[in-house]
Enzyme design. Structure first.
Site, PDB file in Angstrom:
ATOM      1  CE  LYS A 177     -61.127 -30.016  60.880  1.00  0.00           C
ATOM      2  NZ  LYS A 177     -59.840 -29.397  60.495  1.00  0.00           N
TER       3      LYS A 177
ATOM      4  NE  ARG B 144     -54.113 -25.924  58.370  1.00  0.00           N
ATOM      5  CZ  ARG B 144     -54.785 -27.012  58.723  1.00  0.00           C
ATOM      6  NH1 ARG B 144     -55.384 -27.732  57.802  1.00  0.00           N
ATOM      7  NH2 ARG B 144     -54.858 -27.390  59.973  1.00  0.00           N
TER       8      ARG B 144
ATOM      9  CE1 TYR C  98     -78.296 -40.161  31.763  1.00  0.00           C
ATOM     10  CE2 TYR C  98     -77.515 -40.276  34.028  1.00  0.00           C
ATOM     11  CZ  TYR C  98     -78.468 -39.876  33.108  1.00  0.00           C
ATOM     12  OH  TYR C  98     -79.575 -39.197  33.529  1.00  0.00           O
TER      13      TYR C  98
ATOM     14  CG  MET D  53     -78.017 -35.857  40.847  1.00  0.00           C
ATOM     15  SD  MET D  53     -78.833 -34.400  40.145  1.00  0.00           S
ATOM     16  CE  MET D  53     -77.571 -33.808  39.014  1.00  0.00           C
TER      17      MET D  53
END
Length: 395
Positions: free
Chosen positions: A57, A158, A287, A335
């Site tokens: 998954k 769950r 930054y 980023m």
């Protein structure tokens, strides 16, 4: 850029590095040999007649679902586990023929029709869901029942029907048309803990539920309970199938399990140096100017950042590997780029490969190292690498 289903495979590291140099700024490298090794190690470790379900998954925990599934099946896995219907369809479209269990809950007519069409096997978690499946299958039934897997909640809270109501739930599914019980299973909440008290309690609840089901004359064809951690902890938890996720990717679910079997990390995260410069003492980097150079230093910029899945909270807490030695990251991770102090490598050149996760020489940095710094788990680290990073498979 390659899609998830277009993972290139290379015969050797030279081919891989040539590909990376000409086409990619950063990439996730998948060692299919290590993956095959891990699957084989698990298969050999399991109790006799126990099958391995490779959990693929979340795009195989970020490793590339189709490629991983193909390799896992070829290496001895008898089952595959996914979370959603589209994940199962992706495997079928990739040519995977092994049985596929959908571990998540499916309810809509579209999902049920797709499950039947693509020959997937759903988890049934409640009586309501069972009725919906039976009713929808009535409209599309081709004469053969759909294999379904009954999920019991033994303490995870769950998905699943409460284990105390297992008999009624199983009897209901047994009597509904178009459904055929393929297995009964549950999931463990604390299998990676050193304290096994609650895992043992869940095991006891599961055993009690199965005994009560069998007392009604229903004999489940297949049982499964163990995840990677439980598989490595206690063979009494193996039953007919174990569902292994993290272990097939070469990481141990807990430190105390590291000596059970030999696993090899499958994933490496790599990028390239895009610029090397010298900055003066007192110069701020990135930054917020959170890092100020204490003296003149060599700085390398590399083409990877938090948009690729390198957590920004690792800023100034991480190291990378260049030429087999550790190099500190400095300044705020941005980023698309991050900066390194490469003063210890004065002749470093643009284009050289940087390993963020993986091995160079005698040094190794793992997803566990990042997870510890971020107070999270290695599962989250592996699943965080974005798909603008191509998966490059190496045999």
């Amino acid at each position: 850029m390659l899609s998830r289903n277009q993972t290139p495979t290379f015969a050797n590291n030279q081919e891989r590095d040539t590909y990376a140099w000409f086409s990619q700024r950063a990439w996730v490298e998948i060692d299919l040999g290590a993956l095959s090794h891990n699957v084989q190690q698990l298969v050999q470790f399991l109790s006799p007649n126990t099958q391995l379900m490779a959990v693929v998954k979340a795009d195989a925990y970020g490793h590339g679902a189709v490629t991983v599934a193909q390799t896992a099946v070829e290496s001895g896995a008898g089952w595959l586990g996914v979370a959603t219907v589209p994940e199962g369809i992706q495997l079928r479209e990739g040519g995977i023929k092994a049985p596929i269990l959908i571990l998540g809950a499916s309810y809509t007519p579209e999902q049920i029709q797709a499950i039947a069409h693509w020959k997937l096997q759903p988890s049934l978690c409640s009586p309501k869901q069972a009725f919906i499946f039976s009713n929808i299958l009535e409209t599309i039934n081709d004469g053969s029942p759909l294999p379904v897997h009954i999920k019991l909640d033994t303490g995870m809270s769950r998905l699943g029907t409460n284990w105390k109501e297992a008999v009624e739930f199983v009897q209901l599914v047994q009597n509904l048309p178009h459904l055929e019980i393929a297995s009964i299973y549950s999931h463990l909440a604390t299998a990676d803990d050193l304290d096994t008290t609650f895992m043992q309690e869940q095991h006891r609840r599961f055993e009690q539920a199965i005994a009560q089901i069998k007392s009604t004359g229903i004999n489940p064809p297949c049982l499964h309970l163990a995840n990677s951690a439980a598989s490595l902890t206690n063979r009494a938890l193996h039953y007919d199938i174990v569902r292994a996720g993290l272990a097939i990717y070469g990481l141990y679910p807990a430190a105390h399990l590291q000596h059970t079997i030999h696993l090899k990390p499958v994933l490496q995260l790599k990028t390239r140096v895009t610029q090397v410069k010298t900055i003066a003492a007192g110069t701020g980097v990135s930054y917020g100017q959170q890092f100020i150079a204490p003296q003149e230093m060599r700085l390398a910029v590399v083409g990877i950042g938090y948009a690729d899945g390198v957590p920004r909270n690792l800023s100034q807490k991480m190291q990378v590997l260049i030429r087999g030695q550790r190099v500190p990251q400095v300044g705020t991770i941005t980023m698309d780029q991050l900066m390194l102090d490469v003063s210890a490598i004065p002749d470093l050149q643009e284009g050289e490969i940087v390993t963020l996760l993986g091995e160079q020489g005698r040094e190794q940095i793992s997803a566990n190292d990042w997870a510890e710094k971020l107070n999270t788990i290695s599962w989250e680290i592996l699943c965080g690498f974005k798909h603008r990073l191509p998966r490059v498979a190496v045999m």
